[in-house]
Design an enzyme around this catalytic site. Structure first.
Site, PDB file in Angstrom:
ATOM      1  N   ARG A  14       8.792   0.877  -1.208  1.00  0.00           N
ATOM      2  CA  ARG A  14       8.714   2.063  -0.343  1.00  0.00           C
ATOM      3  C   ARG A  14       9.665   1.997   0.854  1.00  0.00           C
ATOM      4  NH1 ARG A  14       2.243   1.497  -0.278  1.00  0.00           N
ATOM      5  NH2 ARG A  14       2.880  -0.610  -0.845  1.00  0.00           N
ATOM      6  N   LYS A 347      36.942 -13.190  26.800  1.00  0.00           N
ATOM      7  CA  LYS A 347      36.496 -13.924  25.615  1.00  0.00           C
ATOM      8  C   LYS A 347      36.812 -15.398  25.781  1.00  0.00           C
ATOM      9  CE  LYS A 347      38.679 -15.503  22.439  1.00  0.00           C
ATOM     10  NZ  LYS A 347      39.649 -15.905  21.424  1.00  0.00           N
TER      11      LYS A 347
HETATM   12  C1  UD1 Z   1      -2.643  -4.731   0.492  1.00  0.00           C
HETATM   13  C2  UD1 Z   1      -4.120  -4.851   0.092  1.00  0.00           C
HETATM   14  C3  UD1 Z   1      -4.916  -3.745   0.826  1.00  0.00           C
HETATM   15  C4  UD1 Z   1      -4.737  -3.902   2.328  1.00  0.00           C
HETATM   16  C5  UD1 Z   1      -3.253  -3.908   2.695  1.00  0.00           C
HETATM   17  C6  UD1 Z   1      -3.111  -4.309   4.157  1.00  0.00           C
HETATM   18  C7  UD1 Z   1      -4.167  -5.661  -2.216  1.00  0.00           C
HETATM   19  C8  UD1 Z   1      -4.386  -5.296  -3.640  1.00  0.00           C
HETATM   20  N1  UD1 Z   1      -4.257  -4.674  -1.333  1.00  0.00           N
HETATM   21  O1  UD1 Z   1      -2.169  -3.480   0.020  1.00  0.00           O
HETATM   22  O2  UD1 Z   1      -6.289  -3.859   0.521  1.00  0.00           O
HETATM   23  O3  UD1 Z   1      -5.405  -2.854   3.008  1.00  0.00           O
HETATM   24  O4  UD1 Z   1      -2.517  -4.871   1.906  1.00  0.00           O
HETATM   25  O5  UD1 Z   1      -1.788  -4.194   4.609  1.00  0.00           O
HETATM   26  O6  UD1 Z   1      -3.946  -6.823  -1.909  1.00  0.00           O
HETATM   27  N2  UD1 Z   1       3.086  -9.298  -2.641  1.00  0.00           N
HETATM   28  C9  UD1 Z   1       3.429 -10.408  -3.365  1.00  0.00           C
HETATM   29  N3  UD1 Z   1       3.439 -10.340  -4.721  1.00  0.00           N
HETATM   30  C10 UD1 Z   1       3.097  -9.200  -5.382  1.00  0.00           C
HETATM   31  C11 UD1 Z   1       2.738  -8.063  -4.636  1.00  0.00           C
HETATM   32  C12 UD1 Z   1       2.739  -8.155  -3.255  1.00  0.00           C
HETATM   33  O7  UD1 Z   1       3.752 -11.463  -2.799  1.00  0.00           O
HETATM   34  O8  UD1 Z   1       3.118  -9.216  -6.612  1.00  0.00           O
HETATM   35  C13 UD1 Z   1       3.114  -9.389  -1.159  1.00  0.00           C
HETATM   36  C14 UD1 Z   1       4.037  -8.375  -0.535  1.00  0.00           C
HETATM   37  O9  UD1 Z   1       5.329  -8.940  -0.352  1.00  0.00           O
HETATM   38  C15 UD1 Z   1       3.358  -8.074   0.788  1.00  0.00           C
HETATM   39  C16 UD1 Z   1       1.893  -8.332   0.526  1.00  0.00           C
HETATM   40  O10 UD1 Z   1       1.827  -9.089  -0.673  1.00  0.00           O
HETATM   41  O11 UD1 Z   1       3.800  -8.946   1.808  1.00  0.00           O
HETATM   42  C17 UD1 Z   1       1.084  -7.045   0.382  1.00  0.00           C
HETATM   43  O12 UD1 Z   1       1.593  -6.294  -0.689  1.00  0.00           O
HETATM   44  P1  UD1 Z   1       1.634  -4.711  -0.670  1.00  0.00           P
HETATM   45  O13 UD1 Z   1       2.159  -4.250  -1.968  1.00  0.00           O
HETATM   46  O14 UD1 Z   1       2.297  -4.232   0.551  1.00  0.00           O
HETATM   47  O15 UD1 Z   1       0.070  -4.367  -0.606  1.00  0.00           O
HETATM   48  P2  UD1 Z   1      -0.611  -3.051  -0.033  1.00  0.00           P
HETATM   49  O16 UD1 Z   1      -0.500  -1.982  -1.034  1.00  0.00           O
HETATM   50  O17 UD1 Z   1      -0.137  -2.756   1.318  1.00  0.00           O
HETATM   51 CA    CA Z   2       1.435  -3.580   2.554  1.00  0.00          CA
END
Ligand code: UD1
Ligand code: CA
Length: 450
Positions: A14, A347
């Site tokens: 996003r 510089k």
């Molecule tokens: C996540 C939480 C949500 C919470 C929110 C808070 C889950 C399923 N949901 O959602 O409940 O309210 O964070 O900000 O956990 N990442 C990985 N590997 C992956 C996917 C993600 O390392 O396969 C890391 C991303 O880099 C990121 C973090 O996990 O730093 C969160 O991932 P993101 O996809 O942003 O989760 P949200 O949809 O925001």
């Molecule tokens: Ca997030």
């Protein structure tokens, strides 16, 4: 025993960026650096970063931070899948695992400390941070009883209309009993809207899940898009400026100024409108910065004035004035009581105390003594097209307007350079150097023309 794991493998779709999300900068530090810093008080036994999307780039960015382990998640199939990657590296580990989302950068270290302490006191299987948000759109909703027991977390996109009315949200920060978590991790399923393995589902599988509600809901801001990035930048800037106002810095128009976390200010500094400080700046007492200035990795003594100028990786001594419209570039070191004036660029040069470069000059690869007066338009010709050469000007010397000092060249002490000179040879102490064509006068020249 405590292990900390930061989830930093996601792409950050996003954000629509070539940069992995966790490397986006906020007030001069990346998201992931900020997340790591928020757990900085804890002195954990293990610090693990789960990397995946552009793993090499993320590892490289963090290579200066010691004691980090990197674990690869490939492909990236959700936050639960990310933590599953720890089953092998932590197979002999017993203790708590603190999991931090890599995109939640505003958490205060005290809040994380409190989460771990609360978890240890209650003996729960997991304790997670929550907040009540005015607009919980996009966050997982936490279903809990009044005494803090959590039954489930449901992602926004998996919620019914009614479930979405619950504004208790999951911050993405969890303290788990590792052995209990490790027992349920392999049983996660992809039965959700995104078809991913969700870490949040483990909460419903564990016997005793508790939550700790954060009072300042700004702390749990997650960053998924550039709007949220800008909102967090604004919040951080506000925190930083309020901190420095409490420490004795005046901001004339704080909204138009920005700081980085690694800036330090003395007392009674006044920061005028449109002034920005980046990197590690150290500013002494009674300085006046701006309006309209950019300082990056600058070190200023006391009583320095900087007006409409740019200073980058340079030092300025006490009671020196810079600008308007001056540019101090890397390794410029200006002494006390100097004046660097209009349209002057310096510089990799040392200018000792009491010297003045007031108008329209370029000073590069030079060493100026004390009380030197550089005339308007004086240029050090430091570059022969291949190499850079040094110019040395002794104490109390003066250059006339529009002089060109062709380096390498040394002017002694108390030298005077006549205006319009181009000098290519060294000048001894006390001498006058004139290096220009003699003026000729042809009387009645225009009358004689046909
Ligand atoms: C996540 C939480 C949500 C919470 C929110 C808070 C889950 C399923 N949901 O959602 O409940 O309210 O964070 O900000 O956990 N990442 C990985 N590997 C992956 C996917 C993600 O390392 O396969 C890391 C991303 O880099 C990121 C973090 O996990 O730093 C969160 O991932 P993101 O996809 O942003 O989760 P949200 O949809 O925001
Ligand atoms: Ca997030």
């Amino acid at each position: 025993m405590l292990a900390v794991a930061v989830l930093a493998a996601g792409k950050g779709t996003r954000m629509k960026s070539a940069l992995p999300k966790v490397l986006q900068p906020l007030a001069g530090a990346t998201l992931v650096e900020r997340v790591l810093a928020s757990a900085g008080n804890l002195l954990p036994e293990r610090r693990i970063l789960i990397v995946g999307h552009q793993a090499g780039r993320v590892e490289q960015q963090l290579s200066l931070i010691g004691g980090l382990e990197f674990v690869l998640q490939d492909p990236q199939n959700g936050t639960g899948h990310a933590v599953q990657q720890l089953l092998t590296p932590l197979q002999d580990f017993e203790g708590e695992l603190l999991v931090l989302n890599g995109d939640v950068p505003l958490l205060r270290a005290e809040t994380i400390d409190q989460l771990v302490a609360t978890h240890r006191d209650s003996g729960a299987d997991v304790t997670l941070l929550t907040a009540r948000l005015k607009d919980p759109t996009g966050y997982g909703r936490v279903f809990a009883t009044a005494d803090g027991l959590v039954s489930a977390i449901v992602e926004h996109r998996d919620c019914s209309e009614q479930q979405r009315c619950n504004n208790l949200t999951n911050a993405g920060i969890y303290c788990f009993n590792w052995c209990k978590l490790a027992a349920v991790l392999p049983t996660l399923s992809t039965d959700n809207d995104q078809g991913e393995l969700y870490l949040t589902d483990t909460v419903g599988m564990l016997d005793r899940a508790m939550h700790l509600e954060v009072l300042d809901s700004d702390e749990v801001n997650g960053i998924n898009n550039r709007r949220q990035l800008a909102q967090c930048e604004a919040l951080l800037q506000q925190r930083l400026k309020e901190h420095w106002m409490d420490e004795g810095v005046t901001f004339i128009d704080p909204d138009s100024c920005s700081l980085s976390e690694t800036c330090q200010f003395g007392r009674d500094v006044v920061i005028e409108a449109q002034t920005h400080l980046r990197g590690t700046c150290r500013i002494g007492d009674n300085c006046r910065l701006g309006p309209g200035s950019l300082l990056e990795n600058a070190v200023l003594g006391d009583g320095v004035t900087v007006l409409h100028s740019v200073i980058n990786m340079a030092e300025v001594g006490s009671n020196t004035t810079v600008g308007p419209f001056a540019h101090l570039r890397p390794a410029a070191a200006i002494g006390d009581d100097c004046k660097i004036g209009n349209f002057v660029e310096v510089k990799k040069s040392t200018i000792a105390s009491g010297s003045k470069v007031n108008h329209l000059s370029y000073i590069g690869d030079a060493e100026l003594g004390t009380n030197v007066n550089v005339g308007a338009g004086t240029i050090t010709a430091n570059y022969d097209g291949v190499n850079k050469h040094r110019t040395v000007i002794g104490d109390d010397s003066k250059t006339g307007a529009n002089s060109v000092l062709v380096a390498p060249i040394t002017l002694g002490k108390s030298v005077t350079v006549a205006a319009g000179s181009t000098l290519t040879k060294n000048v001894a102490d006390g001498a006058l150097a004139i290096g220009r064509a003699k003026q000729m006068i042809k009387e009645n020249w225009s009358a004689a023309k046909p």
